[in-house]
Design a protein around this motif. Structure first.
Motif, PDB file in Angstrom:
ATOM      1  N   SER A   1       0.851  -1.190   0.000  1.00 36.52           N
ATOM      2  CA  SER A   1       0.000   0.000   0.000  1.00 36.52           C
ATOM      3  C   SER A   1       0.888   1.242   0.000  1.00 36.52           C
ATOM      4  N   GLN A   2       0.287   2.388  -0.215  1.00 33.47           N
ATOM      5  CA  GLN A   2       1.049   3.641  -0.182  1.00 33.47           C
ATOM      6  C   GLN A   2       1.702   3.817   1.191  1.00 33.47           C
ATOM      7  N   GLU A   3       0.960   3.549   2.247  1.00 31.82           N
ATOM      8  CA  GLU A   3       1.498   3.679   3.608  1.00 31.82           C
ATOM      9  C   GLU A   3       2.690   2.743   3.825  1.00 31.82           C
ATOM     10  N   GLU A   4       2.564   1.500   3.377  1.00 32.65           N
ATOM     11  CA  GLU A   4       3.675   0.546   3.508  1.00 32.65           C
ATOM     12  C   GLU A   4       4.877   1.000   2.680  1.00 32.65           C
ATOM     13  N   THR A   5       4.619   1.513   1.485  1.00 31.48           N
ATOM     14  CA  THR A   5       5.697   1.984   0.615  1.00 31.48           C
ATOM     15  C   THR A   5       6.429   3.160   1.265  1.00 31.48           C
ATOM     16  N   GLU A   6       5.678   4.050   1.897  1.00 34.84           N
ATOM     17  CA  GLU A   6       6.293   5.179   2.605  1.00 34.84           C
ATOM     18  C   GLU A   6       7.220   4.707   3.725  1.00 34.84           C
ATOM     19  N   SER A   7       6.859   3.609   4.387  1.00 36.11           N
ATOM     20  CA  SER A   7       7.687   3.128   5.500  1.00 36.11           C
ATOM     21  C   SER A   7       9.059   2.649   5.021  1.00 36.11           C
ATOM     22  N   PHE A   8       9.162   2.137   3.801  1.00 34.63           N
ATOM     23  CA  PHE A   8      10.466   1.721   3.266  1.00 34.63           C
ATOM     24  C   PHE A   8      11.404   2.929   3.182  1.00 34.63           C
ATOM     25  N   TRP A   9      10.856   4.055   2.737  1.00 37.93           N
ATOM     26  CA  TRP A   9      11.643   5.286   2.587  1.00 37.93           C
ATOM     27  C   TRP A   9      11.941   5.911   3.956  1.00 37.93           C
ATOM     28  N   ASN A  10      10.918   6.019   4.782  1.00 37.64           N
ATOM     29  CA  ASN A  10      11.039   6.736   6.053  1.00 37.64           C
ATOM     30  C   ASN A  10      11.886   6.028   7.110  1.00 37.64           C
ATOM     31  N   ASN A  11      12.014   4.717   7.027  1.00 37.62           N
ATOM     32  CA  ASN A  11      12.735   3.960   8.055  1.00 37.62           C
ATOM     33  C   ASN A  11      14.178   3.636   7.693  1.00 37.62           C
ATOM     34  N   ASN A  12      14.657   4.150   6.592  1.00 36.18           N
ATOM     35  CA  ASN A  12      16.039   3.895   6.168  1.00 36.18           C
ATOM     36  C   ASN A  12      17.014   4.282   7.299  1.00 36.18           C
ATOM     37  N   PRO A  13      17.787   3.316   7.806  1.00 37.50           N
ATOM     38  CA  PRO A  13      18.675   3.600   8.941  1.00 37.50           C
ATOM     39  C   PRO A  13      20.042   4.171   8.553  1.00 37.50           C
ATOM     40  N   PHE A  14      20.320   4.222   7.258  1.00 43.00           N
ATOM     41  CA  PHE A  14      21.664   4.597   6.824  1.00 43.00           C
ATOM     42  C   PHE A  14      21.725   6.031   6.303  1.00 43.00           C
ATOM     43  N   GLU A  15      22.867   6.666   6.550  1.00 40.51           N
ATOM     44  CA  GLU A  15      23.123   8.017   6.041  1.00 40.51           C
ATOM     45  C   GLU A  15      23.420   7.944   4.543  1.00 40.51           C
ATOM     46  N   LYS A  16      22.949   8.927   3.807  1.00 43.43           N
ATOM     47  CA  LYS A  16      23.258   9.003   2.375  1.00 43.43           C
ATOM     48  C   LYS A  16      24.760   9.241   2.217  1.00 43.43           C
ATOM     49  N   ASN A  17      25.373   8.502   1.293  1.00 45.29           N
ATOM     50  CA  ASN A  17      26.808   8.599   1.045  1.00 45.29           C
ATOM     51  C   ASN A  17      27.026   8.293  -0.431  1.00 45.29           C
ATOM     52  N   GLU A  18      27.703   9.190  -1.149  1.00 44.23           N
ATOM     53  CA  GLU A  18      27.871   9.014  -2.605  1.00 44.23           C
ATOM     54  C   GLU A  18      28.704   7.783  -2.970  1.00 44.23           C
ATOM     55  N   ASN A  19      29.416   7.196  -2.010  1.00 40.48           N
ATOM     56  CA  ASN A  19      30.230   6.013  -2.279  1.00 40.48           C
ATOM     57  C   ASN A  19      29.522   4.704  -1.948  1.00 40.48           C
ATOM     58  N   LEU A  20      28.289   4.804  -1.449  1.00 38.07           N
ATOM     59  CA  LEU A  20      27.568   3.614  -1.005  1.00 38.07           C
ATOM     60  C   LEU A  20      26.192   3.518  -1.651  1.00 38.07           C
ATOM     61  N   HIS A  21      25.755   2.275  -1.886  1.00 41.56           N
ATOM     62  CA  HIS A  21      24.375   2.011  -2.302  1.00 41.56           C
ATOM     63  C   HIS A  21      23.617   1.552  -1.071  1.00 41.56           C
ATOM     64  N   ILE A  22      22.349   1.903  -1.013  1.00 41.66           N
ATOM     65  CA  ILE A  22      21.473   1.394   0.030  1.00 41.66           C
ATOM     66  C   ILE A  22      20.319   0.690  -0.671  1.00 41.66           C
ATOM     67  N   TYR A  23      20.117  -0.579  -0.311  1.00 42.47           N
ATOM     68  CA  TYR A  23      19.031  -1.367  -0.871  1.00 42.47           C
ATOM     69  C   TYR A  23      18.061  -1.722   0.236  1.00 42.47           C
ATOM     70  N   THR A  24      16.815  -1.861  -0.156  1.00 47.41           N
ATOM     71  CA  THR A  24      15.809  -2.367   0.765  1.00 47.41           C
ATOM     72  C   THR A  24      15.097  -3.517   0.077  1.00 47.41           C
ATOM     73  N   PHE A  25      14.535  -4.389   0.878  1.00 53.13           N
ATOM     74  CA  PHE A  25      13.987  -5.639   0.386  1.00 53.13           C
ATOM     75  C   PHE A  25      12.493  -5.712   0.658  1.00 53.13           C
ATOM     76  N   VAL A  26      11.741  -5.900  -0.413  1.00 58.71           N
ATOM     77  CA  VAL A  26      10.296  -6.014  -0.356  1.00 58.71           C
ATOM     78  C   VAL A  26       9.986  -7.494  -0.514  1.00 58.71           C
ATOM     79  N   GLY A  27       9.224  -8.037   0.418  1.00 57.89           N
ATOM     80  CA  GLY A  27       8.966  -9.458   0.277  1.00 57.89           C
ATOM     81  C   GLY A  27       7.895 -10.008   1.185  1.00 57.89           C
TER      82      GLY A  27
END
Length: 175
Positions: A76-102
């Motif tokens: 759902s839209q609410e669930e999709t928002e939680s993937f973005w909002n709960n990201n525990p990592f700082e943005k860094n141009e040398n790193l990728h951040i992936y999240t897993f939907v399942g």
């Protein structure tokens, strides 16, 4: 209600499809307000059906139309928002951040696999609100021990992964 369907294995290893064709399959299956985000199989749509019913309907439609075993995860839209909002990592141009939907509890399987894998410097895994996040240095995604685990056939119906930036694009489309 607004949803996003995250398709697994789209436009990789010989499973090629145009997103316009995927959107048409969704339309033919009764979905509304359909649009795609990127070519990796992210379809935003509206429906009054329940998530479990949507999964069955859309996997069947995709499998029949494209002649492959379709796996997709509906959020759902609410669930999709939680993937973005709960990201525990700082943005860094040398790193990728992936999240897993399942599937439910897949984050525990992923964490166990991550803990048992060899890691590079700056490679981290974390679960936040039942979502698994993975940080990996750019250029190491497919070469890392954990990255290789992600292609296991035994896990193909359990999850799909997306770069965290994809969620920002999806949420803009959902708004």
């Amino acid at each position: 209600m607004k949803y996003c369907a995250f398709l697994r294995g789209v436009n990789v290893k010989g499973t090629n499809m145009k997103m316009a064709d995927v959107c048409q399959v969704f339309k033919d299956a009764g979905m509304e307000d359909i649009s795609s985000i990127l070519a990796s199989g992210n379809i935003v749509f509206s429906s009054d059906k329940k998530t479990d019913d949507l999964k069955k309907i859309l996997e069947k439609a995709m499998s029949e139309h494209f002649s492959y075993e379709a796996f997709l995860f509906i959020k759902s839209q609410e669930e999709t928002e939680s993937f973005w909002n709960n990201n525990p990592f700082e943005k860094n141009e040398n790193l990728h951040i992936y999240t897993f939907v399942g599937s439910p509890k897949v984050e525990n399987i992923l964490m166990k696999e991550f803990e048992n894998s060899a890691k590079t410097e700056d490679e981290k895994g974390e679960i936040v609100n039942n979502i698994f996040y993975w940080q990996v240095p750019k250029g190491n995604t497919l070469d890392s021990t954990f990255g290789k685990i992600l292609g296991k056939k035994s896990l193909k119906d359990q999850f799909t992964s997306r770069n965290i930036n994809t969620f920002e694009k999806i949420l803009k489309k959902m708004s």
